[in-house]
Design a protein around this motif. Sequence first.
Motif, PDB file in Angstrom:
ATOM      1  N   ARG A 104       0.786  -1.269   0.067  1.00 24.33           N
ATOM      2  CA  ARG A 104       0.048  -0.156  -0.176  1.00 24.33           C
ATOM      3  C   ARG A 104       0.883   1.235  -0.096  1.00 24.33           C
ATOM      4  O   ARG A 104       0.652   2.057  -0.572  1.00 24.33           O
ATOM      5  CB  ARG A 104      -1.043  -0.048   0.929  1.00 24.33           C
ATOM      6  CG  ARG A 104      -2.077  -1.212   1.171  1.00 24.33           C
ATOM      7  CD  ARG A 104      -2.997  -1.045   2.199  1.00 24.33           C
ATOM      8  NE  ARG A 104      -2.535  -0.682   3.547  1.00 24.33           N
ATOM      9  CZ  ARG A 104      -2.639  -1.886   4.429  1.00 24.33           C
ATOM     10  NH1 ARG A 104      -3.142  -2.873   3.762  1.00 24.33           N
ATOM     11  NH2 ARG A 104      -2.086  -1.841   5.353  1.00 24.33           N
ATOM     12  N   ALA A 105       1.846   1.241   0.684  1.00 23.48           N
ATOM     13  CA  ALA A 105       2.942   2.182   0.844  1.00 23.48           C
ATOM     14  C   ALA A 105       3.605   2.501  -0.764  1.00 23.48           C
ATOM     15  O   ALA A 105       3.729   3.599  -1.085  1.00 23.48           O
ATOM     16  CB  ALA A 105       4.057   2.216   1.845  1.00 23.48           C
ATOM     17  N   SER A 106       3.989   1.454  -1.243  1.00 18.83           N
ATOM     18  CA  SER A 106       4.530   1.561  -2.397  1.00 18.83           C
ATOM     19  C   SER A 106       3.595   2.157  -3.439  1.00 18.83           C
ATOM     20  O   SER A 106       3.855   2.910  -4.396  1.00 18.83           O
ATOM     21  CB  SER A 106       4.960   0.127  -2.740  1.00 18.83           C
ATOM     22  OG  SER A 106       5.424   0.111  -4.317  1.00 18.83           O
ATOM     23  N   ARG A 107       2.378   1.430  -3.394  1.00 16.32           N
ATOM     24  CA  ARG A 107       1.439   2.211  -4.244  1.00 16.32           C
ATOM     25  C   ARG A 107       1.152   3.905  -4.186  1.00 16.32           C
ATOM     26  O   ARG A 107       0.848   4.363  -5.210  1.00 16.32           O
ATOM     27  CB  ARG A 107      -0.145   1.381  -4.193  1.00 16.32           C
ATOM     28  CG  ARG A 107      -1.171   1.708  -5.212  1.00 16.32           C
ATOM     29  CD  ARG A 107      -2.191   0.755  -5.021  1.00 16.32           C
ATOM     30  NE  ARG A 107      -3.269   1.086  -3.844  1.00 16.32           N
ATOM     31  CZ  ARG A 107      -3.199   0.181  -2.948  1.00 16.32           C
ATOM     32  NH1 ARG A 107      -2.566  -0.948  -2.938  1.00 16.32           N
ATOM     33  NH2 ARG A 107      -4.003   0.611  -1.949  1.00 16.32           N
ATOM     34  N   ARG A 108       0.976   4.215  -3.063  1.00 20.09           N
ATOM     35  CA  ARG A 108       0.768   5.598  -2.571  1.00 20.09           C
ATOM     36  C   ARG A 108       2.125   6.383  -3.215  1.00 20.09           C
ATOM     37  O   ARG A 108       1.913   7.306  -3.833  1.00 20.09           O
ATOM     38  CB  ARG A 108       0.746   5.965  -1.170  1.00 20.09           C
ATOM     39  CG  ARG A 108      -0.649   5.369  -0.557  1.00 20.09           C
ATOM     40  CD  ARG A 108      -0.761   6.111   0.767  1.00 20.09           C
ATOM     41  NE  ARG A 108      -0.013   5.544   1.750  1.00 20.09           N
ATOM     42  CZ  ARG A 108       0.107   4.406   2.587  1.00 20.09           C
ATOM     43  NH1 ARG A 108      -0.979   3.758   2.398  1.00 20.09           N
ATOM     44  NH2 ARG A 108       0.898   4.225   3.388  1.00 20.09           N
ATOM     45  N   ALA A 109       3.031   5.922  -3.299  1.00 14.91           N
ATOM     46  CA  ALA A 109       4.438   6.584  -3.594  1.00 14.91           C
ATOM     47  C   ALA A 109       4.646   6.385  -5.340  1.00 14.91           C
ATOM     48  O   ALA A 109       5.342   6.937  -5.823  1.00 14.91           O
ATOM     49  CB  ALA A 109       5.689   6.239  -2.959  1.00 14.91           C
ATOM     50  N   ALA A 110       4.037   5.354  -5.753  1.00 12.00           N
ATOM     51  CA  ALA A 110       4.056   5.148  -7.155  1.00 12.00           C
ATOM     52  C   ALA A 110       3.620   6.143  -8.284  1.00 12.00           C
ATOM     53  O   ALA A 110       2.507   6.688  -7.923  1.00 12.00           O
ATOM     54  CB  ALA A 110       3.346   3.813  -7.570  1.00 12.00           C
ATOM     55  N   THR A 111       4.486   6.472  -9.191  1.00 12.73           N
ATOM     56  CA  THR A 111       4.145   7.487 -10.354  1.00 12.73           C
ATOM     57  C   THR A 111       4.511   6.870 -11.452  1.00 12.73           C
ATOM     58  O   THR A 111       5.339   5.797 -11.419  1.00 12.73           O
ATOM     59  CB  THR A 111       4.715   8.895  -9.979  1.00 12.73           C
ATOM     60  OG1 THR A 111       6.037   8.542 -10.126  1.00 12.73           O
ATOM     61  CG2 THR A 111       4.579   9.427  -8.632  1.00 12.73           C
ATOM     62  N   PRO A 112       4.027   7.226 -12.468  1.00 11.34           N
ATOM     63  CA  PRO A 112       4.641   6.846 -13.829  1.00 11.34           C
ATOM     64  C   PRO A 112       6.124   6.646 -14.090  1.00 11.34           C
ATOM     65  O   PRO A 112       6.642   5.922 -14.401  1.00 11.34           O
ATOM     66  CB  PRO A 112       3.981   7.524 -15.011  1.00 11.34           C
ATOM     67  CG  PRO A 112       2.725   8.017 -14.184  1.00 11.34           C
ATOM     68  CD  PRO A 112       2.860   8.541 -12.731  1.00 11.34           C
ATOM     69  N   SER A 113       6.713   7.675 -13.414  1.00 14.04           N
ATOM     70  CA  SER A 113       8.019   7.873 -13.583  1.00 14.04           C
ATOM     71  C   SER A 113       8.878   7.179 -12.795  1.00 14.04           C
ATOM     72  O   SER A 113      10.131   6.634 -12.835  1.00 14.04           O
ATOM     73  CB  SER A 113       8.453   9.443 -13.562  1.00 14.04           C
ATOM     74  OG  SER A 113       8.366   9.979 -12.125  1.00 14.04           O
ATOM     75  N   ALA A 114       8.147   6.667 -11.395  1.00 12.01           N
ATOM     76  CA  ALA A 114       8.800   5.895 -10.485  1.00 12.01           C
ATOM     77  C   ALA A 114       8.858   4.483 -10.643  1.00 12.01           C
ATOM     78  O   ALA A 114       9.609   3.751 -10.271  1.00 12.01           O
ATOM     79  CB  ALA A 114       8.314   6.015  -9.116  1.00 12.01           C
ATOM     80  N   GLY A 115       8.255   4.023 -11.809  1.00 14.82           N
ATOM     81  CA  GLY A 115       7.966   2.726 -12.228  1.00 14.82           C
ATOM     82  C   GLY A 115       7.329   1.892 -11.157  1.00 14.82           C
ATOM     83  O   GLY A 115       6.711   2.105 -10.207  1.00 14.82           O
ATOM     84  N   ILE A 116       7.559   0.272 -11.457  1.00 17.15           N
ATOM     85  CA  ILE A 116       6.801  -0.598 -10.615  1.00 17.15           C
ATOM     86  C   ILE A 116       7.904  -1.306  -9.697  1.00 17.15           C
ATOM     87  O   ILE A 116       9.022  -1.741 -10.123  1.00 17.15           O
ATOM     88  CB  ILE A 116       6.015  -1.678 -11.391  1.00 17.15           C
ATOM     89  CG1 ILE A 116       5.000  -1.187 -12.401  1.00 17.15           C
ATOM     90  CG2 ILE A 116       5.648  -2.860 -10.646  1.00 17.15           C
ATOM     91  CD1 ILE A 116       4.736  -2.000 -13.402  1.00 17.15           C
ATOM     92  N   SER A 117       7.621  -1.395  -8.201  1.00 19.98           N
ATOM     93  CA  SER A 117       8.568  -1.736  -7.222  1.00 19.98           C
ATOM     94  C   SER A 117       8.230  -3.443  -7.180  1.00 19.98           C
ATOM     95  O   SER A 117       7.034  -3.472  -6.826  1.00 19.98           O
ATOM     96  CB  SER A 117       8.422  -1.255  -6.002  1.00 19.98           C
ATOM     97  OG  SER A 117       9.052  -1.499  -5.032  1.00 19.98           O
ATOM     98  N   LEU A 118       8.952  -4.180  -7.137  1.00 21.41           N
ATOM     99  CA  LEU A 118       8.808  -5.541  -7.110  1.00 21.41           C
ATOM    100  C   LEU A 118       9.753  -6.338  -6.075  1.00 21.41           C
ATOM    101  O   LEU A 118      10.846  -5.804  -5.834  1.00 21.41           O
ATOM    102  CB  LEU A 118       8.955  -6.253  -8.315  1.00 21.41           C
ATOM    103  CG  LEU A 118       7.829  -5.878  -9.500  1.00 21.41           C
ATOM    104  CD1 LEU A 118       8.259  -6.621 -10.655  1.00 21.41           C
ATOM    105  CD2 LEU A 118       6.532  -6.268  -8.836  1.00 21.41           C
TER     106      LEU A 118
END
Length: 478
Positions: free
Chosen positions: A205-219
């Motif tokens: 959930r924290a990753s999703r809140r911080a996610a932006t198109p430029s930040a990419g997908i964190s895995l």
Amino acid sequence: MGNGTKSAEHLTHEDSRYEDSRYEAVRSRDARFDGAFFFAVETTGIYCRPSCPAVTPKRRNVRFFATAAAAQGSGFRACRRCRPDAVPGSADWNVRADVVGRAMRLIGDGVVDREGVAGLAGRLGYSARQVQRQLTAELGAGPVALARAQRAHTARVLLQTTGLPVTEIAFASGFASVRQFNDTIRAVYAATPSGLRAAGPARDRASRRAATPSAGISLRLAHRGPYQAGPVFDLLQREAVAGVEDVSGVPGRRVYRRTLRLPYGTGIVAVDERPGLPGTGGGWLDARLHLTDLRDLTTSVQRLRRLFDLDADPYAVDERLGADPRLAPLVAARPGIRSPGAADPDELAVRALVGREEAERLVQRYGKTLDAPCGTLTHLFPEPAVLAGAEPDGTAGALAAALADGAVRLDPGADRYVAEQALLAVPGVDARTAAVVRTRALGDPDVAPPDHAVPDAWRPWRSYALNHLRAAGEWEHR
């Protein structure tokens, strides 16, 4: 029985002993078997990984499955607590050279989503009916069900780590329609897509809140058992081709970055080196993906898993090699050493032939410039067809032409022996280069160098044995 399990009345004595050993793994919550099999509980309708922390069910209520797809096909839904779809893949699929192993590697690469079952069968050299029969008989699920389970996992990752609209996630995951997507999520996770998103772990959930198109997908790229990241990152740093790859940071905290050519677009990936951690229960590598087309998520993740050898079974490797007097101290010093693969097999083959400096020249002269360069990452490695047309003379041109016209096939479903013989038929490709390609591009765990005798006692893990020797400085780097 075609469903990946047998009812109690049909179990032979040998089957019963085999399932009893699996139940002991469940009782002890043994993470060594995560991904090797799954268990389902008939009274709850849920399937789990062996290390699930929930209360151990009674033996009479448990069924075992070779794949998550088989459990789903029998009506079980994924456990929300242990997330069985997030485990490393079975090591068998990378080790085995038969049609089932080759099929599983191709399905992991997204071939069924892109080309259908007919495309999968064509790559394997079998009829669609034969492939369906062999997969169902051994794994309890056919290629469509296996691909569906993979799409569901991709969808869960996107739902819980990005803020993308549900409709976009449906098509990015490979589903043909939003209705098919909704039905699958409900069947696999017993939740709506929005409910699954809300139920994600706090980290996601924290990753999703911080996610932006430029930040990419964190895995998090999971692995089983101990993982020696240092030798893998050492190799990648030595081999890094400017413009395509970059390794930065100090040992133990390095970041590997590279560009990717993918079926629908391009990508840039960053993978963090993690220092060795105590214990042997498994862990993960942190990665971040920037994709021009999210339909490439599954394919890019599978290619990274092959590059970093994340689906290996270090317990089996260390047990065999640790019994050898010469290797025993090396295994004790570096448990869980890996045999790195390749993110792009065709690229690896060309690089193995021409060397790093020449590869950098080819990138600058013929590589495609990224629409949005990222620091030192500016190009994609040139495609074989481009190289074959630009420099047709010489060994590199001959290899590029063979890769471009299919005379040499290095895709995940390629027959390793056939591919090696085809490589050796290319003028100028020697046995040593072919062995490197077989080890790295084709992920063969049991390759011996052609110019040295190595003990048969190291079989079937000779590729890993040589990596132990290299890491200890007892074998030249190649």
